[in-house]
Write a protein that holds these residues in place. Structure first.
Motif, PDB file in Angstrom:
ATOM      1  N   TYR A  69      28.411  59.779  24.648  1.00  0.00           N
ATOM      2  CA  TYR A  69      28.590  58.968  25.841  1.00  0.00           C
ATOM      3  C   TYR A  69      30.050  58.553  26.002  1.00  0.00           C
ATOM      4  N   GLU A  70      30.427  58.232  27.233  1.00  0.00           N
ATOM      5  CA  GLU A  70      31.745  57.658  27.480  1.00  0.00           C
ATOM      6  C   GLU A  70      31.670  56.169  27.128  1.00  0.00           C
ATOM      7  N   VAL A  71      32.505  55.741  26.202  1.00  0.00           N
ATOM      8  CA  VAL A  71      32.438  54.371  25.692  1.00  0.00           C
ATOM      9  C   VAL A  71      33.747  53.645  26.005  1.00  0.00           C
ATOM     10  N   ILE A  72      33.614  52.461  26.611  1.00  0.00           N
ATOM     11  CA  ILE A  72      34.750  51.595  26.907  1.00  0.00           C
ATOM     12  C   ILE A  72      34.615  50.327  26.059  1.00  0.00           C
ATOM     13  N   LEU A  73      35.643  50.003  25.301  1.00  0.00           N
ATOM     14  CA  LEU A  73      35.664  48.783  24.508  1.00  0.00           C
ATOM     15  C   LEU A  73      36.525  47.751  25.232  1.00  0.00           C
ATOM     16  N   TYR A  74      35.898  46.628  25.619  1.00  0.00           N
ATOM     17  CA  TYR A  74      36.656  45.575  26.290  1.00  0.00           C
ATOM     18  C   TYR A  74      37.306  44.679  25.242  1.00  0.00           C
ATOM     19  N   ILE A  75      38.621  44.497  25.352  1.00  0.00           N
ATOM     20  CA  ILE A  75      39.388  43.622  24.471  1.00  0.00           C
ATOM     21  C   ILE A  75      40.117  42.604  25.338  1.00  0.00           C
ATOM     22  N   LYS A  76      39.942  41.318  25.031  1.00  0.00           N
ATOM     23  CA  LYS A  76      40.597  40.283  25.827  1.00  0.00           C
ATOM     24  C   LYS A  76      42.117  40.328  25.637  1.00  0.00           C
ATOM     25  N   GLN A  77      42.820  39.765  26.615  1.00  0.00           N
ATOM     26  CA  GLN A  77      44.278  39.833  26.638  1.00  0.00           C
ATOM     27  C   GLN A  77      44.912  39.250  25.382  1.00  0.00           C
ATOM     28  N   ASP A  78      44.317  38.198  24.830  1.00  0.00           N
ATOM     29  CA  ASP A  78      44.923  37.528  23.684  1.00  0.00           C
ATOM     30  C   ASP A  78      44.436  38.056  22.336  1.00  0.00           C
ATOM     31  N   GLU A  79      43.655  39.125  22.345  1.00  0.00           N
ATOM     32  CA  GLU A  79      43.157  39.708  21.099  1.00  0.00           C
ATOM     33  C   GLU A  79      44.034  40.876  20.674  1.00  0.00           C
ATOM     34  N   PRO A  80      44.214  41.059  19.365  1.00  0.00           N
ATOM     35  CA  PRO A  80      45.043  42.182  18.889  1.00  0.00           C
ATOM     36  C   PRO A  80      44.404  43.522  19.211  1.00  0.00           C
ATOM     37  N   PHE A  81      45.251  44.515  19.399  1.00  0.00           N
ATOM     38  CA  PHE A  81      44.789  45.862  19.696  1.00  0.00           C
ATOM     39  C   PHE A  81      44.295  46.505  18.405  1.00  0.00           C
TER      40      PHE A  81
ATOM     41  N   SER B 253      37.714  54.456  24.609  1.00  0.00           N
ATOM     42  CA  SER B 253      38.912  53.950  25.274  1.00  0.00           C
ATOM     43  C   SER B 253      38.851  52.430  25.340  1.00  0.00           C
ATOM     44  N   ILE B 254      40.016  51.813  25.491  1.00  0.00           N
ATOM     45  CA  ILE B 254      40.126  50.350  25.512  1.00  0.00           C
ATOM     46  C   ILE B 254      40.531  49.880  26.903  1.00  0.00           C
ATOM     47  N   GLN B 255      39.931  48.791  27.337  1.00  0.00           N
ATOM     48  CA  GLN B 255      40.267  48.206  28.628  1.00  0.00           C
ATOM     49  C   GLN B 255      40.402  46.689  28.454  1.00  0.00           C
ATOM     50  N   ARG B 256      41.498  46.124  28.968  1.00  0.00           N
ATOM     51  CA  ARG B 256      41.720  44.682  28.871  1.00  0.00           C
ATOM     52  C   ARG B 256      41.378  43.951  30.169  1.00  0.00           C
ATOM     53  N   ASP B 257      41.227  44.667  31.257  1.00  0.00           N
ATOM     54  CA  ASP B 257      40.865  44.046  32.536  1.00  0.00           C
ATOM     55  C   ASP B 257      39.342  44.017  32.651  1.00  0.00           C
ATOM     56  N   ARG B 258      38.804  42.837  32.919  1.00  0.00           N
ATOM     57  CA  ARG B 258      37.356  42.659  32.938  1.00  0.00           C
ATOM     58  C   ARG B 258      36.661  43.567  33.930  1.00  0.00           C
ATOM     59  N   GLU B 259      37.112  43.553  35.158  1.00  0.00           N
ATOM     60  CA  GLU B 259      36.413  44.318  36.188  1.00  0.00           C
ATOM     61  C   GLU B 259      36.667  45.811  36.058  1.00  0.00           C
ATOM     62  N   GLU B 260      37.872  46.194  35.636  1.00  0.00           N
ATOM     63  CA  GLU B 260      38.150  47.620  35.421  1.00  0.00           C
ATOM     64  C   GLU B 260      37.248  48.191  34.337  1.00  0.00           C
ATOM     65  N   ALA B 261      36.972  47.384  33.316  1.00  0.00           N
ATOM     66  CA  ALA B 261      36.105  47.854  32.235  1.00  0.00           C
ATOM     67  C   ALA B 261      34.698  48.136  32.736  1.00  0.00           C
ATOM     68  N   LEU B 262      34.234  47.373  33.730  1.00  0.00           N
ATOM     69  CA  LEU B 262      32.850  47.470  34.182  1.00  0.00           C
ATOM     70  C   LEU B 262      32.631  48.451  35.326  1.00  0.00           C
ATOM     71  N   VAL B 263      33.707  48.943  35.937  1.00  0.00           N
ATOM     72  CA  VAL B 263      33.577  49.831  37.095  1.00  0.00           C
ATOM     73  C   VAL B 263      32.772  51.073  36.727  1.00  0.00           C
ATOM     74  N   GLN B 264      31.715  51.340  37.499  1.00  0.00           N
ATOM     75  CA  GLN B 264      30.871  52.524  37.352  1.00  0.00           C
ATOM     76  C   GLN B 264      30.192  52.623  35.979  1.00  0.00           C
ATOM     77  N   ALA B 265      30.055  51.495  35.298  1.00  0.00           N
ATOM     78  CA  ALA B 265      29.355  51.500  34.005  1.00  0.00           C
ATOM     79  C   ALA B 265      27.850  51.572  34.231  1.00  0.00           C
ATOM     80  N   ASP B 266      27.158  52.210  33.304  1.00  0.00           N
ATOM     81  CA  ASP B 266      25.699  52.305  33.368  1.00  0.00           C
ATOM     82  C   ASP B 266      25.019  51.294  32.454  1.00  0.00           C
ATOM     83  N   LEU B 267      25.696  50.932  31.373  1.00  0.00           N
ATOM     84  CA  LEU B 267      25.094  50.045  30.385  1.00  0.00           C
ATOM     85  C   LEU B 267      26.162  49.118  29.822  1.00  0.00           C
ATOM     86  N   LEU B 268      25.866  47.817  29.812  1.00  0.00           N
ATOM     87  CA  LEU B 268      26.753  46.808  29.240  1.00  0.00           C
ATOM     88  C   LEU B 268      26.080  46.224  28.010  1.00  0.00           C
ATOM     89  N   LEU B 269      26.749  46.337  26.852  1.00  0.00           N
ATOM     90  CA  LEU B 269      26.242  45.768  25.606  1.00  0.00           C
ATOM     91  C   LEU B 269      27.043  44.506  25.292  1.00  0.00           C
TER      92      LEU B 269
END
Length: 336
Positions: free
Chosen positions: A244-256, A265-281
């Motif tokens: 599956y295509e997996v996006i890991l959301y990391i908050k702005q103040d958290e280390p990479f 892949s990593i995404q720090r923007d909340r809404e960008e991470a969720l765009v076209q997602a099928d499942l949120l864990l």
């Protein structure tokens, strides 16, 4: 009214990067010992700080106490059980030196201090912490060690009870949230046990894997967003979600994270991470996701399917706006 800071020599330059900020909250500054006392500000160094036995090897050994008024502060949860008492035995001939055991608990808002009942530095540190807004509990050194040893075991027991109660509520067709809140009316239980803090994520990982597998068998899932602490996702088996295509959301103040799965892949923007997602864990309660209105979440995702291990959303709203919502002890799965 401002209160003076304590200044300690660090016995090693290889301290965890978290130690400095943790002690700063307690009004304690650190100076790396290898830089020498002569380079310090005019105010006096109060003592030597150690977090592991390895820090006392070589020229940065226990003899460096002679460069200080005599406080040897054994800090953190990473030292061996009884080591602080062992150090106290090594320095007992010099009555000017004193070993104090210190650890932070209760989300770093409380401090355990262990030492001799009549210890001068023990009393000074207790007063100093109070002046900087940190309440301390004073006991003997080995009692601090015992608390540190038992706390993870107790939290693991609480989480096991919580997850087992969730399975029971699923089987009985009742709500874990309702049962949990009702249990909390008894003052011996309280409300803070719900979604307990954890150091070991194994039990929660097992629940997430079990429920994720059930969803993947019944829905056409392509893109999955992981929301929660990286140490938790690291405990998942190698190859988990490999198809599956997996996006890991990391908050702005958290280390990479440096050891992320190569295909994720990593995404720090909340809404960008969720765009076209099928499942949120969701693995951790997070105000960032809680602030997003559920109608907006449903519009952003391709399929608003949410597996929530942290109770981030109100049940009635989640059922109304999401095509599928599953939480611990809340069997709202319309496919079963």
């Amino acid at each position: 009214m401002s209160h003076p800071l304590r200044l300690l020599l660090s016995a090693s330059a290889e301290l965890s990067p978290l130690v400095g900020p943790e002690l700063a909250m307690c009004g304690i500054d650190l100076q790396v010992a290898s830089e020498g006392v002569s380079s310090l500000p005019r105010r006096e160094v109060d003592g030597l700080l150690v977090t592991t036995p390895a820090e006392l090897h070589g020229e940065n050994g226990i003899a460096r106490l002679s460069e200080t008024p005599g406080l040897l502060l054994v800090y953190g949860a990473g030292n061996p059980y009884g080591w602080a008492d062992q150090l106290a035995g090594e320095v007992q001939e010099n009555k000017r030196w004193e070993v104090v055991r210190m650890a932070l608990v209760a989300d770093q808002e409380r401090v355990l201090l262990g030492g001799e009942p009549d210890g001068k530095w023990l009393r000074r540190l207790s007063r100093h912490l109070a002046a900087h807004g940190r309440m301390s509990y004073v006991c003997v050194r080995r009692e601090v060690d015992e608390v540190i040893r038992q706390l993870p075991r107790y939290l693991a027991w609480k989480e096991r009870f919580f997850l087992e109660l969730g399975d029971t509520c699923d089987a009985e067709g009742i709500s874990l949230r309702s049962v949990s809140r009702a249990l909390g009316l008894d003052r011996r239980v309280g409300q803070e046990w719900w979604f307990p803090a954890r150091e070991d994520h194994a039990q929660l990982c097992a629940w997430l894997m079990r429920e994720t597998s059930a969803i993947l068998e019944k829905a056409n899932i392509r893109r999955i967003v992981l929301w929660g602490p990286w140490p938790l996702w690291k405990q998942m088996p190698v190859g988990w979600l490999k198809d599956y295509e997996v996006i890991l959301y990391i908050k702005q103040d958290e280390p990479f994270p440096n050891d992320i799965v190569p295909t994720w892949s990593i995404q720090r923007d909340r809404e960008e991470a969720l765009v076209q997602a099928d499942l949120l864990l969701l693995a951790q309660h997070d105000p960032v996701i809680g602030e997003l209105p559920l109608p907006s979440l449903a519009r952003i995702m391709r399929q608003p399917i949410v597996l929530d291990a942290a109770g981030c959303f109100p049940l009635q709203e989640a059922r109304a706006y999401l095509s599928f919502y599953r939480a611990i002890g809340e069997k709202t799965n319309v496919w079963e």
